[in-house]
Design a protein around this motif. Sequence first.
Motif, PDB file in Angstrom:
ATOM      1  N   GLY A  70     -15.522 -52.674  16.098  1.00  0.00           N
ATOM      2  CA  GLY A  70     -15.444 -52.558  17.546  1.00  0.00           C
ATOM      3  C   GLY A  70     -14.057 -52.464  18.125  1.00  0.00           C
ATOM      4  N   ARG A  71     -13.015 -52.374  17.257  1.00  0.00           N
ATOM      5  CA  ARG A  71     -11.637 -52.291  17.739  1.00  0.00           C
ATOM      6  C   ARG A  71     -10.966 -51.047  17.169  1.00  0.00           C
ATOM      7  NH1 ARG A  71     -12.234 -57.797  16.358  1.00  0.00           N
ATOM      8  NH2 ARG A  71     -11.969 -59.230  18.113  1.00  0.00           N
ATOM      9  N   LEU A  72     -10.118 -50.398  17.972  1.00  0.00           N
ATOM     10  CA  LEU A  72      -9.330 -49.285  17.468  1.00  0.00           C
ATOM     11  C   LEU A  72      -8.208 -49.820  16.591  1.00  0.00           C
ATOM     12  CD1 LEU A  72      -8.937 -46.736  20.403  1.00  0.00           C
ATOM     13  CD2 LEU A  72     -10.711 -46.897  18.677  1.00  0.00           C
ATOM     14  N   VAL A  73      -8.082 -49.235  15.397  1.00  0.00           N
ATOM     15  CA  VAL A  73      -7.059 -49.716  14.467  1.00  0.00           C
ATOM     16  C   VAL A  73      -6.075 -48.624  14.087  1.00  0.00           C
ATOM     17  CG1 VAL A  73      -8.490 -51.561  13.520  1.00  0.00           C
ATOM     18  CG2 VAL A  73      -8.627 -49.278  12.523  1.00  0.00           C
ATOM     19  N   TYR A  74      -6.363 -47.382  14.434  1.00  0.00           N
ATOM     20  CA  TYR A  74      -5.408 -46.296  14.185  1.00  0.00           C
ATOM     21  C   TYR A  74      -5.704 -45.163  15.145  1.00  0.00           C
ATOM     22  CZ  TYR A  74      -2.762 -42.518  12.158  1.00  0.00           C
ATOM     23  OH  TYR A  74      -1.883 -41.481  12.002  1.00  0.00           O
ATOM     24  N   ASP A  75      -4.659 -44.565  15.681  1.00  0.00           N
ATOM     25  CA  ASP A  75      -4.791 -43.408  16.567  1.00  0.00           C
ATOM     26  C   ASP A  75      -3.562 -42.538  16.375  1.00  0.00           C
ATOM     27  OD1 ASP A  75      -5.067 -41.540  18.561  1.00  0.00           O
ATOM     28  OD2 ASP A  75      -5.363 -42.958  20.195  1.00  0.00           O
ATOM     29  N   GLY A  76      -3.753 -41.360  15.804  1.00  0.00           N
ATOM     30  CA  GLY A  76      -2.604 -40.494  15.569  1.00  0.00           C
ATOM     31  C   GLY A  76      -3.016 -39.164  14.976  1.00  0.00           C
ATOM     32  N   LYS A  77      -2.061 -38.276  14.825  1.00  0.00           N
ATOM     33  CA  LYS A  77      -2.301 -36.972  14.219  1.00  0.00           C
ATOM     34  C   LYS A  77      -2.598 -37.135  12.733  1.00  0.00           C
ATOM     35  CE  LYS A  77      -1.315 -34.549  17.935  1.00  0.00           C
ATOM     36  NZ  LYS A  77      -2.331 -33.745  18.653  1.00  0.00           N
ATOM     37  N   ILE A  78      -3.358 -36.191  12.196  1.00  0.00           N
ATOM     38  CA  ILE A  78      -3.669 -36.233  10.772  1.00  0.00           C
ATOM     39  C   ILE A  78      -2.386 -36.184   9.944  1.00  0.00           C
ATOM     40  CG2 ILE A  78      -4.727 -34.925   8.881  1.00  0.00           C
ATOM     41  CD1 ILE A  78      -7.047 -34.304  10.695  1.00  0.00           C
ATOM     42  N   ASP A  79      -1.419 -35.367  10.372  1.00  0.00           N
ATOM     43  CA  ASP A  79      -0.155 -35.286   9.642  1.00  0.00           C
ATOM     44  C   ASP A  79       0.585 -36.622   9.658  1.00  0.00           C
ATOM     45  OD1 ASP A  79      -0.637 -32.667   9.068  1.00  0.00           O
ATOM     46  OD2 ASP A  79       0.619 -31.857  10.665  1.00  0.00           O
ATOM     47  N   GLU A  80       0.462 -37.355  10.769  1.00  0.00           N
ATOM     48  CA  GLU A  80       1.110 -38.668  10.850  1.00  0.00           C
ATOM     49  C   GLU A  80       0.443 -39.654   9.897  1.00  0.00           C
ATOM     50  OE1 GLU A  80       0.718 -39.604  14.939  1.00  0.00           O
ATOM     51  OE2 GLU A  80       2.288 -38.227  15.602  1.00  0.00           O
ATOM     52  N   LEU A  81      -0.881 -39.537   9.771  1.00  0.00           N
ATOM     53  CA  LEU A  81      -1.592 -40.407   8.834  1.00  0.00           C
ATOM     54  C   LEU A  81      -1.160 -40.093   7.404  1.00  0.00           C
ATOM     55  CD1 LEU A  81      -3.717 -42.554   8.253  1.00  0.00           C
ATOM     56  CD2 LEU A  81      -5.466 -40.775   8.325  1.00  0.00           C
ATOM     57  N   ARG A  82      -0.987 -38.831   7.101  1.00  0.00           N
ATOM     58  CA  ARG A  82      -0.528 -38.463   5.765  1.00  0.00           C
ATOM     59  C   ARG A  82       0.861 -39.054   5.486  1.00  0.00           C
ATOM     60  NH1 ARG A  82      -3.827 -35.185   3.282  1.00  0.00           N
ATOM     61  NH2 ARG A  82      -5.115 -33.670   4.419  1.00  0.00           N
ATOM     62  N   ALA A  83       1.682 -39.103   6.523  1.00  0.00           N
ATOM     63  CA  ALA A  83       3.040 -39.633   6.342  1.00  0.00           C
ATOM     64  C   ALA A  83       3.022 -41.106   5.971  1.00  0.00           C
ATOM     65  CB  ALA A  83       3.846 -39.422   7.619  1.00  0.00           C
ATOM     66  N   LEU A  84       1.921 -41.817   6.320  1.00  0.00           N
ATOM     67  CA  LEU A  84       1.822 -43.235   5.955  1.00  0.00           C
ATOM     68  C   LEU A  84       1.750 -43.418   4.447  1.00  0.00           C
ATOM     69  CD1 LEU A  84      -0.707 -44.581   8.620  1.00  0.00           C
ATOM     70  CD2 LEU A  84       1.774 -44.836   8.587  1.00  0.00           C
ATOM     71  N   GLY A  85       1.423 -42.331   3.746  1.00  0.00           N
ATOM     72  CA  GLY A  85       1.379 -42.411   2.284  1.00  0.00           C
ATOM     73  C   GLY A  85       2.753 -42.544   1.665  1.00  0.00           C
ATOM     74  N   GLY A  86       3.803 -42.432   2.494  1.00  0.00           N
ATOM     75  CA  GLY A  86       5.156 -42.649   1.998  1.00  0.00           C
ATOM     76  C   GLY A  86       5.621 -41.600   1.004  1.00  0.00           C
ATOM     77  N   GLY A  87       5.072 -40.395   1.090  1.00  0.00           N
ATOM     78  CA  GLY A  87       5.503 -39.351   0.167  1.00  0.00           C
ATOM     79  C   GLY A  87       5.006 -39.549  -1.247  1.00  0.00           C
ATOM     80  N   ARG A  88       3.940 -40.337  -1.426  1.00  0.00           N
ATOM     81  CA  ARG A  88       3.393 -40.552  -2.766  1.00  0.00           C
ATOM     82  C   ARG A  88       2.853 -39.245  -3.334  1.00  0.00           C
ATOM     83  NH1 ARG A  88      -1.152 -44.619  -2.278  1.00  0.00           N
ATOM     84  NH2 ARG A  88      -1.237 -43.846  -0.156  1.00  0.00           N
ATOM     85  N   ARG A  89       3.081 -39.028  -4.612  1.00  0.00           N
ATOM     86  CA  ARG A  89       2.575 -37.851  -5.295  1.00  0.00           C
ATOM     87  C   ARG A  89       2.057 -38.263  -6.665  1.00  0.00           C
ATOM     88  NH1 ARG A  89       2.986 -36.515  -0.874  1.00  0.00           N
ATOM     89  NH2 ARG A  89       3.932 -34.633   0.026  1.00  0.00           N
ATOM     90  N   THR A  90       1.212 -37.428  -7.224  1.00  0.00           N
ATOM     91  CA  THR A  90       0.678 -37.662  -8.558  1.00  0.00           C
ATOM     92  C   THR A  90       0.970 -36.438  -9.420  1.00  0.00           C
ATOM     93  OG1 THR A  90      -1.119 -39.017  -7.648  1.00  0.00           O
ATOM     94  CG2 THR A  90      -1.387 -38.219  -9.898  1.00  0.00           C
ATOM     95  N   LEU A  91       1.499 -36.659 -10.603  1.00  0.00           N
ATOM     96  CA  LEU A  91       1.746 -35.600 -11.568  1.00  0.00           C
ATOM     97  C   LEU A  91       0.635 -35.651 -12.613  1.00  0.00           C
ATOM     98  CD1 LEU A  91       3.715 -33.440 -12.769  1.00  0.00           C
ATOM     99  CD2 LEU A  91       4.776 -35.312 -14.053  1.00  0.00           C
ATOM    100  N   VAL A  92      -0.159 -34.590 -12.689  1.00  0.00           N
ATOM    101  CA  VAL A  92      -1.296 -34.535 -13.608  1.00  0.00           C
ATOM    102  C   VAL A  92      -0.996 -33.505 -14.692  1.00  0.00           C
ATOM    103  CG1 VAL A  92      -3.782 -34.165 -13.822  1.00  0.00           C
ATOM    104  CG2 VAL A  92      -2.835 -35.107 -11.699  1.00  0.00           C
TER     105      VAL A  92
END
Length: 324
Positions: A231-253
């Motif tokens: 019942g509470r808003l916990v995030y409000d932002g652009k999708i690109d901003e949400l991706r930035a929360l990943g801190g530039g994490r990447r995976t090498l497969v």
Amino acid sequence: MRVQLESVHRSYRVRRAPENGGRLARLVRRVGGEVQALRGIDLRVDEGEAVGYIGLNGAGKSTTMKLVAGILTPTAGRVTVNGRDPHADRRRLSAELGYLAAQRASLWWDLPVKDSYELLQRVYDIEPAVFRRRRDDLVGRLGIGRHLGTPVRELSLGNRTRAELVGTLLHAPRLLLLDEPTIGLDVFAREAICEVLRDLRRDTAPTVLMASHDLRDVEAVCDRIVMIDDGRLVYDGKIDELRALGGGRRTLVIHHAAGHRLPPLPGPARVQERTRTVTTYAFAQGDLPEGLLAALFADPRIDDVQIEAPSLETLIKDLYLEGL
């Protein structure tokens, strides 16, 4: 159309079985209680925006949709659509509102689909030539032409949802509320619906509020995400901003021959060996040593090398695990 919720609360009175007492008492007795569906929601959606509204089951998404549509009224706070109370002005708002919910039928259950469309033409007073043009365009794009003579109750879930979307869009609504529009649908039905919604945004730019569990649909249609929890808003932002929360994490497969031993790689930290032929490393964007990819591709026992960013779904799961 602009949507605004200001400090909105919504609670429900419920009656449920008592927690204590014998089995018979719990079966026949009921005690009163209150459920808080929304707890002080502040949200603004500007004209022409498309917002993905996400959250776990019971978070309050459908309640929000019903408040904006004027079906419910807030227990406290204020809801406005273009500055008007959607409940008090529900009749006038309905001419500009399209509301599609997975569990809510807008077409007449026992009528052929085409008859429901003709009734909607009269309900919304759509000019005949405009009605035919819109109907034929939407029916063609969603691929339900051969089902127009079929009663709604006989349609599969996917075809019924596509037919419902046509009915929702016939009067060209300026505000579109989509409550889990693709739930339970196969990939072809989902893609058809998302394509129509993308084209609609480009052509007529309605305001869209879309609740969904499928983040692929949200990414395809929306450019802003609002996350709700209990019942509470916990995030409000652009999708690109949400991706930035990943801190530039990447995976090498790395896909390699079975049993091939990879040399120690400087920089990336090994995550796990998924199979005998796939090895995965985690690293931060920009941290791969110079020349590493060239060396991997030059190895004859390595078939492929991929660099992957975390998916939107992964980022949101991480937010929940971190306590939002």
